[in-house]
Write a protein that holds these residues in place. Structure first.
Motif, short mmCIF file in Angstrom:
data_model
loop_
_atom_site.label_atom_id
_atom_site.label_comp_id
_atom_site.label_asym_id
_atom_site.label_seq_id
_atom_site.Cartn_x
_atom_site.Cartn_y
_atom_site.Cartn_z
N THR A 13 -8.04 -0.10 -3.30
CA THR A 13 -9.14 -0.36 -2.38
C THR A 13 -9.95 0.91 -2.27
N TYR A 14 -11.22 0.86 -2.66
CA TYR A 14 -12.05 2.04 -2.42
C TYR A 14 -13.21 1.65 -1.51
N PHE A 15 -13.73 2.64 -0.83
CA PHE A 15 -14.72 2.41 0.19
C PHE A 15 -16.09 2.95 -0.24
N HIS A 16 -17.09 2.71 0.56
CA HIS A 16 -18.46 2.94 0.13
C HIS A 16 -19.17 3.98 0.99
N GLU A 17 -20.45 4.04 0.86
CA GLU A 17 -21.21 5.14 1.46
C GLU A 17 -21.10 5.16 2.99
N ALA A 53 0.87 -1.18 0.00
CA ALA A 53 0.00 0.00 0.00
C ALA A 53 0.91 1.23 0.00
N VAL A 54 0.94 1.97 -1.10
CA VAL A 54 1.92 3.04 -1.25
C VAL A 54 1.32 4.44 -1.09
N SER A 55 0.01 4.56 -1.17
CA SER A 55 -0.62 5.87 -1.05
C SER A 55 -2.09 5.69 -0.71
N ALA A 56 -2.66 6.75 -0.13
CA ALA A 56 -4.11 6.80 0.09
C ALA A 56 -4.58 8.14 -0.45
N ILE A 57 -5.11 8.12 -1.67
CA ILE A 57 -5.43 9.34 -2.40
C ILE A 57 -6.82 9.87 -2.04
N LYS A 58 -7.00 11.18 -2.18
CA LYS A 58 -8.29 11.80 -1.87
C LYS A 58 -9.26 11.61 -3.03
N VAL A 59 -10.49 11.24 -2.71
CA VAL A 59 -11.53 11.11 -3.73
C VAL A 59 -12.70 12.04 -3.44
N ARG A 116 -10.89 8.87 1.25
CA ARG A 116 -9.68 8.37 0.62
C ARG A 116 -9.84 6.93 0.13
N SER A 117 -9.03 6.59 -0.87
CA SER A 117 -8.90 5.22 -1.35
C SER A 117 -7.43 4.84 -1.26
N GLY A 137 -21.48 8.05 -5.24
CA GLY A 137 -21.81 6.72 -5.75
C GLY A 137 -20.56 5.89 -5.98
N ASP A 138 -20.74 4.58 -5.91
CA ASP A 138 -19.61 3.66 -6.06
C ASP A 138 -18.87 3.85 -7.38
N GLN A 139 -19.62 4.02 -8.46
CA GLN A 139 -19.00 4.09 -9.78
C GLN A 139 -18.09 5.30 -9.91
N VAL A 140 -18.53 6.42 -9.39
CA VAL A 140 -17.71 7.63 -9.46
C VAL A 140 -16.46 7.49 -8.59
N VAL A 141 -16.63 6.97 -7.38
CA VAL A 141 -15.49 6.78 -6.49
C VAL A 141 -14.48 5.82 -7.12
N ALA A 142 -14.97 4.74 -7.72
CA ALA A 142 -14.07 3.77 -8.36
C ALA A 142 -13.33 4.41 -9.52
N SER A 143 -14.01 5.22 -10.31
CA SER A 143 -13.38 5.87 -11.45
C SER A 143 -12.30 6.85 -11.01
#
Length: 273
Positions: A251-255, A205-211, A264-265, A220-226
């Motif tokens: 790894t992305y997280f949900h509502e 795990a090298v980073s946890a980026i802001k979404v 973050r993801s 929504g899941d699709q936007v966060v995943a994209s």
């Protein structure tokens, strides 16, 4: 050079951390951990700040904990880093009031990062985490309104906890040792097991980026995943030194996690380093 396929994976780790905070039991004589101290069972007195204990994941599943304390110089897997008093608005709250859990979760999250010396990114990339406990149901009925935050040597998916140093304060300051950082073992990310980076591994795990930013509605899941896919591709390539080909996962997280404050993801690089 062969171009490898980028692998994406969704996990619910943060949700599991939230569950640690909100787990409850219904009866008044609920379990309060293994090897309990009789003086702590159903006690209305606030716990001791800085106390150390030998806790296991099964202990953390309980709402209350009266496990005996141990000398912090001896082997231990948990340390109390914050003891708080609930605001007066909870004086008449039900034992299982979700707002109590939300208050404790928010407070413990912030205090945990400060205690171990981690930023928002590093908090999601370490093998240590935290759990919180409230008084027993009997103590609650007797008026106790404290809560206890413990750093533990593992995460919500750990089968066992690792020993902590004499104090975990400042554990992640500067450049943390690999034994406190999270990696994964397995050729295909969907089938990996999480391990400390000091062990043999295939992913880091090298980073946890802001979404998103505070105040944003969940997109929504699709936007966060994209968003995660695009940003992790860049972050991992940079971390690897801009190779022509590379593998990454995320790894992305949900509502539920979004509502708890996570924006973050986590980005994973395919590497044995």
């Amino acid at each position: 050079m062969t171009h490898r396929r980028a692998v994406a994976q969704r996990l619910r780790a943060a949700a599991a951390v939230v569950v640690l905070g909100l787990a409850l039991t219904a009866c008044g004589s609920e379990p309060q951990g293994d090897n309990v101290d009789p003086d702590l069972v159903d006690s209305t007195e606030p716990p001791t700040l800085g106390a150390c204990r030998v806790l296991a994941p099964t202990d953390v599943e309980q709402a209350a904990n009266a496990t005996k304390t141990v000398d912090c110089g001896a082997r231990h897997t948990a340390q109390t880093f914050h003891v708080g008093e609930l605001p007066a608005k909870f004086d008449d709250a039900a034992y299982d009031d979700e707002a109590v859990g939300q208050h404790a979760y928010t407070t413990c999250s912030k205090r945990f990062a400060e205690f171990v010396g981690a930023d928002e990114s590093l908090v999601l990339r370490t093998i240590v985490s935290w759990a919180w406990f409230r008084p027993s149901e009997q103590a609650w009925d007797d008026g106790a309104r404290w809560f206890r935050c413990d750093v533990v040597g593992g995460t919500a998916t750990s089968e066992a906890y690792v020993p902590l140093p004499k104090t975990a304060e400042g554990l992640l300051l500067g450049l943390p040792e690999d034994k406190w950082l999270v990696c994964a073992r397995g050729p295909v990310f969907e089938q990996t097991e999480k391990v400390p980076c000091s062990q043999q591994h295939d992913w880091r795990a090298v980073s946890a980026i802001k979404v998103g930013v505070p105040g944003d509605e969940y997109p929504g899941d699709q936007v966060v995943a994209s968003r995660t896919d695009a940003q992790c591709r860049i972050a991992v390539q940079a971390w690897l030194g801009y190779p022509a080909s590379f593998e990454f996962a995320y790894t992305y997280f949900h509502e539920a996690e979004w509502d708890a404050g996570n924006r973050r993801s986590v980005c994973w690089a395919k590497t044995t380093e």
